[in-house]
Design an enzyme around this catalytic site. Sequence first.
Site, PDB file in Angstrom:
ATOM      1  N   CYS A  22      39.226  46.622  40.773  1.00 18.67           N
ATOM      2  CA  CYS A  22      39.288  47.249  42.104  1.00 18.67           C
ATOM      3  C   CYS A  22      40.323  48.380  42.150  1.00 18.67           C
ATOM      4  CB  CYS A  22      39.625  46.223  43.190  1.00 18.67           C
ATOM      5  SG  CYS A  22      38.411  44.901  43.355  1.00 18.67           S
ATOM      6  N   SER A  24      43.166  49.377  40.084  1.00 17.80           N
ATOM      7  CA  SER A  24      43.521  50.266  38.968  1.00 17.80           C
ATOM      8  C   SER A  24      42.358  51.134  38.494  1.00 17.80           C
ATOM      9  CB  SER A  24      44.176  49.497  37.812  1.00 17.80           C
ATOM     10  OG  SER A  24      43.341  48.499  37.295  1.00 17.80           O
TER      11      SER A  24
HETATM   12  P1  4NP Z   1      42.165  44.099  41.414  1.00 15.58           P
HETATM   13  O1  4NP Z   1      41.455  43.032  42.381  1.00 15.58           O
HETATM   14  O2  4NP Z   1      43.413  43.422  40.878  1.00 15.58           O
HETATM   15  O3  4NP Z   1      42.480  45.242  42.313  1.00 15.58           O
HETATM   16  O4  4NP Z   1      41.158  44.428  40.334  1.00 15.58           O
HETATM   17  C1  4NP Z   1      41.149  41.724  41.974  1.00 15.58           C
HETATM   18  C2  4NP Z   1      40.000  41.494  41.253  1.00 15.58           C
HETATM   19  C3  4NP Z   1      39.676  40.202  40.880  1.00 15.58           C
HETATM   20  C4  4NP Z   1      40.510  39.148  41.230  1.00 15.58           C
HETATM   21  C5  4NP Z   1      41.672  39.394  41.948  1.00 15.58           C
HETATM   22  C6  4NP Z   1      41.995  40.694  42.312  1.00 15.58           C
HETATM   23  N1  4NP Z   1      40.167  37.816  40.876  1.00 15.58           N
HETATM   24  O5  4NP Z   1      40.887  36.898  41.258  1.00 15.58           O
HETATM   25  O6  4NP Z   1      39.153  37.607  40.174  1.00 15.58           O
END
Ligand code: 4NP
Length: 171
Positions: A22, A24
């Site tokens: 999301c 990065s």
């Molecule tokens: P990101 O968001 O860190 O911005 O890519 C997330 C994507 C997946 C998860 C958590 C945050 N997850 O728990 O799977």
Amino acid sequence: MSPHASARPTVRLLFVCLGNICRSPIAEGLAREKAAERAAGAGVRIETDSAGTGSWHVGHSPDQRMQATARGHDVDISDLRARRVTPADFHRFDYIFAMDGQNLKDLQAMRPDGSHAKLSLFLEVLPETKRGDAPEVPDPYYGEEDGFEQVYSLVDRAAEALIDNILKDSG
Ligand code: 4NP
């Protein structure tokens, strides 16, 4: 190739969040686009990449909601694939930008001795950030749909400020 091309310094940027699907990837996509638009004529090459501190999504494309938000702004991040950050990244990259405070802590804990990467919170690059602030890009993954637009807007401003700074520093 121009005889000067290889003499241009390269600045290597790594953007890090938890899942690398999301926050990065949109930071990478926007920095990549702004670098392509603005750094080409300047005396600097800018390389971009992103990674996650977690491994659940390794090999995955960016989250469909993040891709759709980006597409709404004519930005394509569909080619990006998630990977996990490694200690070697601290030797390879000049700057590593954490999206939130937990990402920063996790990165600090894995930094190898003798590595040169400068590690900071990404939003510290925003001009309104005061000393002592610890501004974060909120994790949109489990939130409402408009969280992705908010992330886009924050990251877009930060990526613009970052490329401004790099171009200023390079003369
Ligand atoms: P990101 O968001 O860190 O911005 O890519 C997330 C994507 C997946 C998860 C958590 C945050 N997850 O728990 O799977």
